[in-house]
Design an enzyme around this catalytic site. Structure first.
Site, short mmCIF file in Angstrom:
data_model
loop_
_atom_site.label_atom_id
_atom_site.label_comp_id
_atom_site.label_asym_id
_atom_site.label_seq_id
_atom_site.Cartn_x
_atom_site.Cartn_y
_atom_site.Cartn_z
CE LYS A 1 51.36 19.31 80.49
NZ LYS A 1 52.12 19.09 79.50
CD GLN B 1 47.11 22.26 74.72
OE1 GLN B 1 47.56 22.05 73.58
NE2 GLN B 1 46.55 21.24 75.60
CE LYS C 1 43.13 20.52 73.43
NZ LYS C 1 43.83 19.55 72.73
CE LYS D 1 50.10 21.13 70.55
NZ LYS D 1 48.89 20.36 71.07
N GLY E 1 53.88 15.45 74.59
CA GLY E 1 53.87 15.25 72.93
C GLY E 1 52.72 15.53 72.24
CG ASP E 2 50.16 17.73 69.01
OD1 ASP E 2 49.33 17.65 69.67
OD2 ASP E 2 50.38 17.76 67.81
CB THR F 1 44.06 11.95 73.87
OG1 THR F 1 45.47 12.38 74.40
CG2 THR F 1 43.27 12.89 72.99
CG ASN G 1 49.16 7.31 71.75
OD1 ASN G 1 49.55 6.09 71.43
ND2 ASN G 1 49.55 7.67 72.61
CB SER H 1 49.56 16.12 80.45
OG SER H 1 50.23 15.50 79.68
N1 GLU Z 1 49.09 17.39 72.37
C1 GLU Z 1 47.92 17.09 73.39
C2 GLU Z 1 46.89 18.04 73.40
O1 GLU Z 1 46.62 18.60 72.00
C3 GLU Z 1 48.50 16.98 74.92
C4 GLU Z 1 49.13 18.03 75.38
C5 GLU Z 1 49.71 17.74 76.86
O2 GLU Z 1 49.71 16.62 77.52
O3 GLU Z 1 50.47 18.63 77.54
O4 GLU Z 1 46.00 18.55 74.01
#
Ligand code: GLU
Length: 443
Positions: free
Chosen positions: A91, A112, A115, A127, A166-167, A210, A241, A376
């Site tokens: 994810k 990630q 996190k 990612k 997204g990112d 976020t 955002n 998410s």
């Molecule tokens: N890109 C965001 C992050 O850095 C969200 C990732 C997601 O929603 O999967 O955590």
């Protein structure tokens, strides 16, 4: 640092040449983890858990060809780094930006993993993205690129396998084009991507998550210190955002937001950006210089960053390594007491060292910006049970998740009279993943 640490960093360096961002992210984690493991769980060393966690389970790299509006062929490179699936499907977001390369995506995928573990939801880490530059592209070009990108990636992802989102450079529009193409190719409507529109499978509060989550985390920091967030002066970087909704929530909580920034410079409003002014910013987007024509008391400084203005709280919400040692020193000298990262790894290693030395509160992105991926994860839950939760319900859950992350950071980051949030996040995020990896055998 110990011999184990030096050997490990040497190994990572040799194995991943020319990947400075990835090395930076691994070093940042290893500095906290290795001393902890040596003291509390030395058996993890023999099990090579660190070597395994720093090696992506899979890296996919592919060609993305598409036709621009002049009917010329364009060639980009697409990637997906599937880093770790010990606690759930991969994810993490997709980033479309000209500087995207494997080092940046590996660092992001690595972060990630920690996190996502901290959110306490069952999601692994990944990612992806492309060196495609969305700036100046027409809507048709964006759609053609997204369709071409997903026409390759679709075979590697799935609601139970890997769920991108997204990112930077990827928002609801891009997710829509990719989702549409995925659905056409697979002939199924599943939660394969998050960040979808609220009327076609998306979750409420995902766009805000976020930024709101960041402020919920900062509130926890202040509550824990029995201090007020109200009337604190907040400097924010970025105009996307994350920055926008961080500003919105900060204002709602009674703080005074004095800056936002774009790639050219910084908007400084000494009076504070109010809700009404923020509503105006929503209409100008990243063109922050236009703010001055409506609010002439404010200033737009080209080539400057927010970190030279006096503030209590700094929220870097733009991109990696945007806040260096020099900036950190300016913040410290100006009396800033808290830095919480809305972006991923926005502070350089030198900046973090200075923050820790000055005993300033430093909340790393993997903890403080986890609200986005957390919602998410909640979107995935809603998709699985075919429900849509109310805004209030999602917001409450987001709040609870950020409080929980804060508790984890305090638990593992406690030092005499100081909370080392980075250490807390690194150890707290790691333990759950390490345990799952061991339970699943040598894979
Ligand atoms: N890109 C965001 C992050 O850095 C969200 C990732 C997601 O929603 O999967 O955590």
């Amino acid at each position: 640092m110990s011999k184990v640490y030096n050997t490990f960093i040497d190994y990572i360096e040799k194995r991943n040449p020319n990947e400075p961002e990835f090395l930076q992210a691994v070093t940042e984690v290893a500095e906290d983890l290795i001393p902890y493991i040596e003291q509390h769980q030395p058996e993890l060393l023999k099990m090579k858990v660190l070597e395994r966690i720093a090696e992506p389970e899979r890296v996919i790299s592919f060609r993305v060809t598409w036709l621009n509006d002049k009917n010329e062929i364009e060639v980009n490179r697409g990637y997906r780094v599937q880093m770790n699936s010990a606690i759930g499907p991969y994810k993490g977001g997709l980033r479309f930006a000209p500087n995207v390369n494997l080092s940046i995506l590996k660092f992001l995928a690595f972060e990630q993993v920690f996190k996502n573990s901290l959110t306490s939801l069952p999601i692994g880490g990944g990612k992806g993205g492309s060196d495609f530059n969305p700036k100046g592209k027409s809507d048709t070009e964006i759609m053609k690129f997204c369709q071409s990108f997903i026409s390759e990636l679709y075979r590697h992802i799935g609601a139970e396998t890997d769920v991108p989102a997204g990112d930077i450079g990827v928002g609801e529009r891009e997710i829509g084009y990719m989702f549409g193409q995925y659905k056409r190719l697979q002939n199924n409507f599943t939660g394969v991507l998050t960040g979808k529109g609220a009327n076609w499978g998306g979750s409420y509060i995902r766009p805000e998550a976020t930024g709101y989550g960041l402020l919920y985390f900062v509130s926890c920091i202040y509550d824990y210190r029995s201090e007020e967030l109200k009337d604190k002066i907040v400097a924010i970087s970025g105009a996307g955002n994350v920055a926008f909704y961080a500003a919105e929530k900060a204002i709602q909580l009674g703080a005074k937001v004095i800056t936002l920034s774009n790639s050219q410079g910084v908007l400084y409003d000494e009076q504070g950006i109010t809700s009404e002014k923020l509503a105006f910013i929503a209409t100008i987007g990243r063109d922050l210089d236009k703010y001055i024509s409506k609010y002439p008391d404010a200033k737009y400084y080209e080539g400057k960053k927010p970190w030279e203005f006096k503030c209590d709280i700094a929220l870097p919400c733009a991109t990696q390594n945007e806040l260096d040692g020099e900036d950190a020193q300016k913040l410290i000298d100006n009396g800033c007491t808290c830095v919480a990262e809305g972006a991923n790894m926005p502070s350089t290693a030198e900046a973090i060292k200075l923050f820790h030395k000055a005993r300033l509160i430093f909340a790393p992105g993997k903890a403080a910006n986890a609200g986005g991926v957390a919602v998410s994860g909640l979107e995935m839950s809603q998709n699985s049970i075919r429900e849509q939760w109310t805004k209030e319900k999602v917001d409450k859950k987001l709040h609870g998740i950020m409080e929980n992350i804060h508790r984890t950071c305090v638990k593992y980051g406690h030092e005499d009279n100081y909370i080392n949030y980075l250490k807390g996040a690194n150890i707290g995020g790691f333990l759950k993943v390490a345990k799952a990896m061991i339970a699943q055998g040598v894979v």
